[in-house]
Design a protein around this motif. Structure first.
Motif, PDB file in Angstrom:
ATOM      1  N   PRO A  10      -7.128  -4.513  11.202  1.00 55.99           N
ATOM      2  CA  PRO A  10      -7.632  -3.119  11.279  1.00 55.99           C
ATOM      3  C   PRO A  10      -8.168  -2.515  12.785  1.00 55.99           C
ATOM      4  N   ASN A  11      -8.058  -1.610  12.895  1.00 51.81           N
ATOM      5  CA  ASN A  11      -8.725  -1.205  14.461  1.00 51.81           C
ATOM      6  C   ASN A  11     -10.164  -1.670  14.558  1.00 51.81           C
ATOM      7  N   VAL A  12     -10.877  -1.984  16.007  1.00 48.19           N
ATOM      8  CA  VAL A  12     -12.123  -1.921  16.174  1.00 48.19           C
ATOM      9  C   VAL A  12     -13.235  -1.444  17.560  1.00 48.19           C
ATOM     10  N   TYR A  13     -13.979  -1.500  17.025  1.00 46.34           N
ATOM     11  CA  TYR A  13     -14.745  -0.536  18.056  1.00 46.34           C
ATOM     12  C   TYR A  13     -14.813  -1.062  19.181  1.00 46.34           C
ATOM     13  N   TRP A  14     -14.733  -0.904  20.229  1.00 47.91           N
ATOM     14  CA  TRP A  14     -14.532  -1.355  21.878  1.00 47.91           C
ATOM     15  C   TRP A  14     -15.386  -0.635  22.643  1.00 47.91           C
ATOM     16  N   GLY A  15     -15.428   0.389  22.350  1.00 45.37           N
ATOM     17  CA  GLY A  15     -16.170   1.472  23.457  1.00 45.37           C
ATOM     18  C   GLY A  15     -16.526   2.570  23.763  1.00 45.37           C
ATOM     19  N   THR A  16     -17.265   2.906  24.317  1.00 46.33           N
ATOM     20  CA  THR A  16     -17.316   4.659  24.106  1.00 46.33           C
ATOM     21  C   THR A  16     -15.848   5.373  25.414  1.00 46.33           C
ATOM     22  N   THR A  17     -15.714   6.043  25.635  1.00 46.23           N
ATOM     23  CA  THR A  17     -14.013   7.149  26.332  1.00 46.23           C
ATOM     24  C   THR A  17     -15.430   8.173  26.853  1.00 46.23           C
ATOM     25  N   ASN A  18     -16.684   8.108  27.026  1.00 43.87           N
ATOM     26  CA  ASN A  18     -17.110   9.206  27.531  1.00 43.87           C
ATOM     27  C   ASN A  18     -18.799   7.952  28.448  1.00 43.87           C
ATOM     28  N   PRO A  19     -18.710   8.426  29.595  1.00 44.76           N
ATOM     29  CA  PRO A  19     -19.792   8.037  30.579  1.00 44.76           C
ATOM     30  C   PRO A  19     -20.842   8.136  30.268  1.00 44.76           C
ATOM     31  N   SER A  59      -1.404  -1.809  14.348  1.00 42.65           N
ATOM     32  CA  SER A  59      -2.256  -0.229  14.053  1.00 42.65           C
ATOM     33  C   SER A  59      -2.638   0.673  15.257  1.00 42.65           C
ATOM     34  N   SER A  60      -1.772   1.669  15.287  1.00 38.67           N
ATOM     35  CA  SER A  60      -1.940   2.160  16.399  1.00 38.67           C
ATOM     36  C   SER A  60      -3.476   2.674  17.081  1.00 38.67           C
ATOM     37  N   SER A  61      -3.908   2.535  18.622  1.00 40.48           N
ATOM     38  CA  SER A  61      -5.118   2.932  18.591  1.00 40.48           C
ATOM     39  C   SER A  61      -5.012   3.935  18.931  1.00 40.48           C
ATOM     40  N   THR A  62      -6.780   4.166  18.501  1.00 41.70           N
ATOM     41  CA  THR A  62      -6.851   5.926  18.051  1.00 41.70           C
ATOM     42  C   THR A  62      -8.725   5.247  19.093  1.00 41.70           C
ATOM     43  N   ILE A  63      -8.798   7.678  19.122  1.00 40.95           N
ATOM     44  CA  ILE A  63     -10.146   7.830  19.705  1.00 40.95           C
ATOM     45  C   ILE A  63     -10.385   8.822  19.110  1.00 40.95           C
ATOM     46  N   GLY A  64     -11.543   8.696  18.335  1.00 38.55           N
ATOM     47  CA  GLY A  64     -12.474   9.384  17.386  1.00 38.55           C
ATOM     48  C   GLY A  64     -14.769   8.618  17.430  1.00 38.55           C
ATOM     49  N   HIS A  65     -14.425   8.965  16.163  1.00 33.74           N
ATOM     50  CA  HIS A  65     -16.195   9.303  15.806  1.00 33.74           C
ATOM     51  C   HIS A  65     -16.505   8.729  14.831  1.00 33.74           C
ATOM     52  N   GLN A  66     -17.111   7.500  14.606  1.00 34.48           N
ATOM     53  CA  GLN A  66     -17.290   6.721  13.434  1.00 34.48           C
ATOM     54  C   GLN A  66     -19.193   6.849  13.491  1.00 34.48           C
ATOM     55  N   GLU A  67     -19.480   6.862  12.523  1.00 36.51           N
ATOM     56  CA  GLU A  67     -21.148   7.121  11.968  1.00 36.51           C
ATOM     57  C   GLU A  67     -21.871   6.210  12.625  1.00 36.51           C
ATOM     58  N   GLY A  68     -22.924   6.301  13.296  1.00 37.66           N
ATOM     59  CA  GLY A  68     -23.456   5.117  13.947  1.00 37.66           C
ATOM     60  C   GLY A  68     -22.631   4.190  15.673  1.00 37.66           C
ATOM     61  N   LEU A  69     -21.777   5.064  15.676  1.00 39.34           N
ATOM     62  CA  LEU A  69     -21.288   4.634  16.995  1.00 39.34           C
ATOM     63  C   LEU A  69     -21.598   6.245  17.836  1.00 39.34           C
ATOM     64  N   PRO A  70     -21.341   5.515  18.974  1.00 43.64           N
ATOM     65  CA  PRO A  70     -20.991   6.975  20.855  1.00 43.64           C
ATOM     66  C   PRO A  70     -19.788   7.900  19.806  1.00 43.64           C
ATOM     67  N   LEU A  71     -19.653   9.263  20.502  1.00 44.05           N
ATOM     68  CA  LEU A  71     -18.976   9.814  20.253  1.00 44.05           C
ATOM     69  C   LEU A  71     -17.661   9.570  21.099  1.00 44.05           C
ATOM     70  N   GLY A  72     -16.632   9.642  20.997  1.00 49.48           N
ATOM     71  CA  GLY A  72     -15.370   9.653  21.969  1.00 49.48           C
ATOM     72  C   GLY A  72     -15.123   7.719  21.205  1.00 49.48           C
ATOM     73  N   GLY A  73     -15.558   7.200  20.496  1.00 49.52           N
ATOM     74  CA  GLY A  73     -15.005   5.624  20.384  1.00 49.52           C
ATOM     75  C   GLY A  73     -13.889   5.105  21.095  1.00 49.52           C
ATOM     76  N   PHE A  74     -12.955   4.011  20.699  1.00 48.23           N
ATOM     77  CA  PHE A  74     -12.038   4.055  21.351  1.00 48.23           C
ATOM     78  C   PHE A  74     -11.923   2.841  20.430  1.00 48.23           C
ATOM     79  N   PHE A  75     -10.994   2.784  19.366  1.00 51.31           N
ATOM     80  CA  PHE A  75     -10.961   1.484  18.511  1.00 51.31           C
ATOM     81  C   PHE A  75      -9.305   1.243  18.444  1.00 51.31           C
ATOM     82  N   TYR A  76      -8.750  -0.376  18.527  1.00 48.90           N
ATOM     83  CA  TYR A  76      -7.906  -0.752  18.572  1.00 48.90           C
ATOM     84  C   TYR A  76      -7.770  -2.236  18.086  1.00 48.90           C
ATOM     85  N   ARG A  77      -6.851  -2.675  17.759  1.00 51.76           N
ATOM     86  CA  ARG A  77      -7.128  -4.298  17.732  1.00 51.76           C
ATOM     87  C   ARG A  77      -7.805  -4.488  19.226  1.00 51.76           C
TER      88      ARG A  77
END
Length: 204
Positions: free
Chosen positions: A53-62, A1-19
């Protein structure tokens, strides 16, 4: 699956999700074919990267930002002002670095293909190179000379000064020097500076 930048409940805004690969191995003696396992998601066992699936790697916001100003006065009429600024705690998924690395003819890993994890990431064919984006830089230096009162009066002014300002003076620290050491990008020598797990982080 392609990478995405988005928001998931319980995680910081602007999260990066990727395999995220947890293990990889060459198939037989071939360095072009690998089997790889990726994270299966929170609390789940690893699965084949082909269906991972894509999993959370970290936030893209400082997560932190800093700005420091210093002023010095010397020889009565001279002034020196400096500003240091920076931010960090975030990652940046660059879609251009991956193709540049793969097209670099002197890249050791691209020629030798001796790291199955790197070969597996390249097989995703997305050209993404996530890196830690923290930095500190000397953003501004200005030198000011305050004119003598006699001179400013002759010019019809109450006060006067002459200044020289330079911006973006120097990079003091960067969490990931991805733009400066191309040969280390995929050799393993500097992989801890990227979001590709080291052997220790992979558990062996």
């Amino acid at each position: 699956s392609s990478s995405t930048i988005g928001h998931q409940e319980g995680l910081p805004l602007g999260g990066f999700f990727y395999r995220r690969i947890v293990s990889a191995a060459f198939v037989g003696s071939s360095t072009n074919t690998v089997t790889s396992m990726c994270e299966g998601g929170p609390g789940k066992a690893p699965v084949s990267c082909a269906s991972a699936p894509n999993v959370y790697w970290g936030t893209t916001n400082p997560t932190w930002q800093v700005g420091l100003n210093s002023s010095f006065r010397f020889f009565q009429n001279w002034g020196l002002d400096m500003r240091v600024e920076g931010s960090g705690g975030n990652i940046f998924p660059d879609r251009n670095m991956g193709p540049r690395i793969q097209s670099t003819p002197f890249s050791r890993s691209i020629n030798l293909r001796d790291d199955p994890v790197i070969v597996a990431y390249n097989a995703f064919r997305e050209g993404i190179t996530p890196f830690r984006a923290g930095y500190l830089k000397l953003s501004e230096v200005s030198l000011t000379y305050t004119l003598a009162d006699a001179l400013t009066r002759r010019l019809g002014a109450s006060r006067g000064s002459i200044g020289l300002q330079v911006n973006n003076v120097a990079q003091l620290w960067r969490e990931s020097w991805y733009t400066m050491e191309a040969e280390k990008w995929l050799t393993g020598e500097d992989r801890e500076s990227f979001w590709v797990p080291t052997a220790e982080q992979r558990g062996g």
